[in-house]
Write a protein that holds these residues in place. Structure first.
Motif, PDB file in Angstrom:
ATOM      1  N   LEU A  18      -1.244  33.775  80.671  1.00 28.90           N
ATOM      2  CA  LEU A  18      -0.562  35.060  80.631  1.00 28.90           C
ATOM      3  C   LEU A  18      -1.084  35.765  79.385  1.00 28.90           C
ATOM      4  O   LEU A  18      -0.741  35.401  78.266  1.00 28.90           O
ATOM      5  CB  LEU A  18       0.956  34.876  80.573  1.00 28.90           C
ATOM      6  CG  LEU A  18       1.804  36.124  80.349  1.00 28.90           C
ATOM      7  CD1 LEU A  18       1.453  37.229  81.328  1.00 28.90           C
ATOM      8  CD2 LEU A  18       3.271  35.783  80.409  1.00 28.90           C
ATOM      9  N   ALA A  19      -1.971  36.732  79.583  1.00 30.86           N
ATOM     10  CA  ALA A  19      -2.629  37.421  78.467  1.00 30.86           C
ATOM     11  C   ALA A  19      -1.756  38.539  77.919  1.00 30.86           C
ATOM     12  O   ALA A  19      -0.821  39.004  78.571  1.00 30.86           O
ATOM     13  CB  ALA A  19      -3.974  37.984  78.932  1.00 30.86           C
ATOM     14  N   THR A  20      -2.096  38.973  76.729  1.00 31.34           N
ATOM     15  CA  THR A  20      -1.333  40.048  76.085  1.00 31.34           C
ATOM     16  C   THR A  20      -1.434  41.368  76.848  1.00 31.34           C
ATOM     17  O   THR A  20      -0.598  42.236  76.671  1.00 31.34           O
ATOM     18  CB  THR A  20      -1.788  40.253  74.633  1.00 31.34           C
ATOM     19  OG1 THR A  20      -3.196  40.515  74.617  1.00 31.34           O
ATOM     20  CG2 THR A  20      -1.493  39.015  73.789  1.00 31.34           C
ATOM     21  N   ASN A  21      -2.428  41.508  77.731  1.00 28.45           N
ATOM     22  CA  ASN A  21      -2.507  42.712  78.573  1.00 28.45           C
ATOM     23  C   ASN A  21      -1.691  42.566  79.850  1.00 28.45           C
ATOM     24  O   ASN A  21      -1.693  43.443  80.702  1.00 28.45           O
ATOM     25  CB  ASN A  21      -3.960  43.053  78.908  1.00 28.45           C
ATOM     26  CG  ASN A  21      -4.608  42.056  79.854  1.00 28.45           C
ATOM     27  OD1 ASN A  21      -4.019  41.043  80.227  1.00 28.45           O
ATOM     28  ND2 ASN A  21      -5.843  42.329  80.230  1.00 28.45           N
ATOM     29  N   GLY A  22      -0.985  41.421  79.999  1.00 25.13           N
ATOM     30  CA  GLY A  22      -0.112  41.188  81.146  1.00 25.13           C
ATOM     31  C   GLY A  22      -0.778  40.512  82.328  1.00 25.13           C
ATOM     32  O   GLY A  22      -0.119  40.211  83.320  1.00 25.13           O
ATOM     33  N   GLN A  23      -2.073  40.243  82.260  1.00 22.71           N
ATOM     34  CA  GLN A  23      -2.783  39.635  83.387  1.00 22.71           C
ATOM     35  C   GLN A  23      -2.470  38.143  83.486  1.00 22.71           C
ATOM     36  O   GLN A  23      -2.584  37.414  82.506  1.00 22.71           O
ATOM     37  CB  GLN A  23      -4.288  39.819  83.240  1.00 22.71           C
ATOM     38  CG  GLN A  23      -5.097  39.297  84.419  1.00 22.71           C
ATOM     39  CD  GLN A  23      -4.894  40.122  85.676  1.00 22.71           C
ATOM     40  OE1 GLN A  23      -5.132  41.317  85.683  1.00 22.71           O
ATOM     41  NE2 GLN A  23      -4.464  39.481  86.737  1.00 22.71           N
TER      42      GLN A  23
ATOM     43  N   ALA B 273       3.869  47.065  81.098  1.00 17.89           N
ATOM     44  CA  ALA B 273       4.250  47.123  79.687  1.00 17.89           C
ATOM     45  C   ALA B 273       5.730  46.798  79.562  1.00 17.89           C
ATOM     46  O   ALA B 273       6.531  47.109  80.435  1.00 17.89           O
ATOM     47  CB  ALA B 273       3.956  48.510  79.133  1.00 17.89           C
ATOM     48  N   GLY B 274       6.096  46.142  78.495  1.00 22.02           N
ATOM     49  CA  GLY B 274       7.474  45.735  78.275  1.00 22.02           C
ATOM     50  C   GLY B 274       7.743  44.318  78.746  1.00 22.02           C
ATOM     51  O   GLY B 274       8.722  43.701  78.339  1.00 22.02           O
ATOM     52  N   TYR B 275       6.882  43.788  79.615  1.00 21.62           N
ATOM     53  CA  TYR B 275       7.009  42.411  80.109  1.00 21.62           C
ATOM     54  C   TYR B 275       5.841  41.555  79.628  1.00 21.62           C
ATOM     55  O   TYR B 275       5.672  40.440  80.071  1.00 21.62           O
ATOM     56  CB  TYR B 275       7.039  42.379  81.639  1.00 21.62           C
ATOM     57  CG  TYR B 275       8.332  42.899  82.208  1.00 21.62           C
ATOM     58  CD1 TYR B 275       9.355  42.030  82.542  1.00 21.62           C
ATOM     59  CD2 TYR B 275       8.526  44.256  82.399  1.00 21.62           C
ATOM     60  CE1 TYR B 275      10.544  42.505  83.067  1.00 21.62           C
ATOM     61  CE2 TYR B 275       9.712  44.739  82.922  1.00 21.62           C
ATOM     62  CZ  TYR B 275      10.723  43.852  83.248  1.00 21.62           C
ATOM     63  OH  TYR B 275      11.896  44.324  83.757  1.00 21.62           O
ATOM     64  N   ARG B 276       5.037  42.087  78.734  1.00 19.15           N
ATOM     65  CA  ARG B 276       3.843  41.377  78.273  1.00 19.15           C
ATOM     66  C   ARG B 276       4.142  40.591  77.006  1.00 19.15           C
ATOM     67  O   ARG B 276       4.894  41.049  76.156  1.00 19.15           O
ATOM     68  CB  ARG B 276       2.721  42.381  78.040  1.00 19.15           C
ATOM     69  CG  ARG B 276       2.346  43.090  79.324  1.00 19.15           C
ATOM     70  CD  ARG B 276       1.345  44.177  79.111  1.00 19.15           C
ATOM     71  NE  ARG B 276       1.047  44.824  80.386  1.00 19.15           N
ATOM     72  CZ  ARG B 276       0.237  45.848  80.518  1.00 19.15           C
ATOM     73  NH1 ARG B 276      -0.364  46.363  79.458  1.00 19.15           N
ATOM     74  NH2 ARG B 276       0.032  46.361  81.704  1.00 19.15           N
ATOM     75  N   PRO B 277       3.530  39.410  76.856  1.00 19.72           N
ATOM     76  CA  PRO B 277       3.784  38.603  75.665  1.00 19.72           C
ATOM     77  C   PRO B 277       3.045  39.163  74.442  1.00 19.72           C
ATOM     78  O   PRO B 277       2.049  39.874  74.577  1.00 19.72           O
ATOM     79  CB  PRO B 277       3.220  37.229  76.048  1.00 19.72           C
ATOM     80  CG  PRO B 277       2.105  37.559  76.992  1.00 19.72           C
ATOM     81  CD  PRO B 277       2.588  38.758  77.772  1.00 19.72           C
ATOM     82  N   VAL B 278       3.530  38.808  73.271  1.00 20.09           N
ATOM     83  CA  VAL B 278       2.885  39.213  72.030  1.00 20.09           C
ATOM     84  C   VAL B 278       1.600  38.406  71.817  1.00 20.09           C
ATOM     85  O   VAL B 278       0.621  38.898  71.280  1.00 20.09           O
ATOM     86  CB  VAL B 278       3.845  39.031  70.836  1.00 20.09           C
ATOM     87  CG1 VAL B 278       3.176  39.374  69.526  1.00 20.09           C
ATOM     88  CG2 VAL B 278       5.088  39.879  71.039  1.00 20.09           C
ATOM     89  N   TYR B 279       1.609  37.148  72.271  1.00 21.12           N
ATOM     90  CA  TYR B 279       0.455  36.255  72.136  1.00 21.12           C
ATOM     91  C   TYR B 279       0.094  35.722  73.517  1.00 21.12           C
ATOM     92  O   TYR B 279       0.948  35.616  74.390  1.00 21.12           O
ATOM     93  CB  TYR B 279       0.785  35.077  71.214  1.00 21.12           C
ATOM     94  CG  TYR B 279       1.297  35.511  69.864  1.00 21.12           C
ATOM     95  CD1 TYR B 279       0.428  36.023  68.911  1.00 21.12           C
ATOM     96  CD2 TYR B 279       2.654  35.442  69.551  1.00 21.12           C
ATOM     97  CE1 TYR B 279       0.893  36.445  67.674  1.00 21.12           C
ATOM     98  CE2 TYR B 279       3.126  35.865  68.321  1.00 21.12           C
ATOM     99  CZ  TYR B 279       2.239  36.364  67.385  1.00 21.12           C
ATOM    100  OH  TYR B 279       2.705  36.787  66.172  1.00 21.12           O
ATOM    101  N   ASN B 280      -1.186  35.355  73.710  1.00 14.40           N
ATOM    102  CA  ASN B 280      -1.590  34.721  74.963  1.00 14.40           C
ATOM    103  C   ASN B 280      -0.771  33.452  75.164  1.00 14.40           C
ATOM    104  O   ASN B 280      -0.538  32.702  74.208  1.00 14.40           O
ATOM    105  CB  ASN B 280      -3.076  34.377  74.946  1.00 14.40           C
ATOM    106  CG  ASN B 280      -3.955  35.595  75.015  1.00 14.40           C
ATOM    107  OD1 ASN B 280      -3.550  36.644  75.513  1.00 14.40           O
ATOM    108  ND2 ASN B 280      -5.173  35.493  74.521  1.00 14.40           N
TER     109      ASN B 280
ATOM    110  N   ASN C  25       8.601  34.915  75.086  1.00 12.51           N
ATOM    111  CA  ASN C  25       9.130  35.921  74.184  1.00 12.51           C
ATOM    112  C   ASN C  25       8.278  37.179  74.249  1.00 12.51           C
ATOM    113  O   ASN C  25       7.051  37.098  74.232  1.00 12.51           O
ATOM    114  CB  ASN C  25       9.133  35.354  72.758  1.00 12.51           C
ATOM    115  CG  ASN C  25      10.043  36.112  71.829  1.00 12.51           C
ATOM    116  OD1 ASN C  25      10.191  37.328  71.933  1.00 12.51           O
ATOM    117  ND2 ASN C  25      10.640  35.404  70.897  1.00 12.51           N
ATOM    118  N   VAL C  26       8.903  38.335  74.324  1.00 15.55           N
ATOM    119  CA  VAL C  26       8.180  39.610  74.333  1.00 15.55           C
ATOM    120  C   VAL C  26       8.331  40.332  72.996  1.00 15.55           C
ATOM    121  O   VAL C  26       7.994  41.499  72.877  1.00 15.55           O
ATOM    122  CB  VAL C  26       8.653  40.532  75.484  1.00 15.55           C
ATOM    123  CG1 VAL C  26       8.309  39.926  76.822  1.00 15.55           C
ATOM    124  CG2 VAL C  26      10.144  40.826  75.380  1.00 15.55           C
ATOM    125  N   SER C  27       8.815  39.621  71.983  1.00 16.87           N
ATOM    126  CA  SER C  27       9.051  40.208  70.670  1.00 16.87           C
ATOM    127  C   SER C  27       8.282  39.431  69.617  1.00 16.87           C
ATOM    128  O   SER C  27       7.919  38.276  69.801  1.00 16.87           O
ATOM    129  CB  SER C  27      10.548  40.157  70.353  1.00 16.87           C
ATOM    130  OG  SER C  27      10.785  40.444  69.001  1.00 16.87           O
TER     131      SER C  27
END
Length: 118
Positions: A81-86, A56-63, A106-108
């Protein structure tokens, strides 16, 4: 910058790659994060291979989707790179045992304008 590493032993069940060749480096500065990875497998890396999962914190807002390649560039892969970080391989031009990539995202949810000097 906020930064850390994931290696094969810390990736846990979030990777499906065999062998010992997984090193992922993350760095976050403000709203931008960068992931750099080198992934390899004892067998061929295939479509749907899981590379790792970002915390968490390094995951994108959108796929997001970006390119990775083997060491000489003859094999290329599309990474999701999915929104769950995978991080998952979604397409690859041929069987390979190693791919690397560097991707900034972007993570924002900020969608403001950029100023460009012309």
């Amino acid at each position: 910058p906020d930064q850390f590493f994931i290696n094969k032993t810390s990736a846990g069940s979030t990777t499906s790659l065999g062998g010992f060749g997984l090193l992922v480096y993350f760095e976050k500065v403000g709203n931008l994060a960068t992931v750099t990875f080198s992934a390899s497998s004892d067998s061929s890396i295939m479509v749907n291979s899981k590379i790792c999962q970002l915390p968490a914190g390094y995951r994108p807002v959108y796929n997001s989707f970006f390119m990775a390649a083997n060491s000489n560039g003859s094999v290329q892969a599309v990474i999701k790179l999915a929104t769950n970080g995978q991080l998952t391989v979604v397409n690859i031009t041929g069987a390979t045992t190693a791919i690397t990539a560097n991707y900034t995202y972007n993570v924002s949810t900020f969608t403001g304008a950029s100023i460009v000097n012309v």
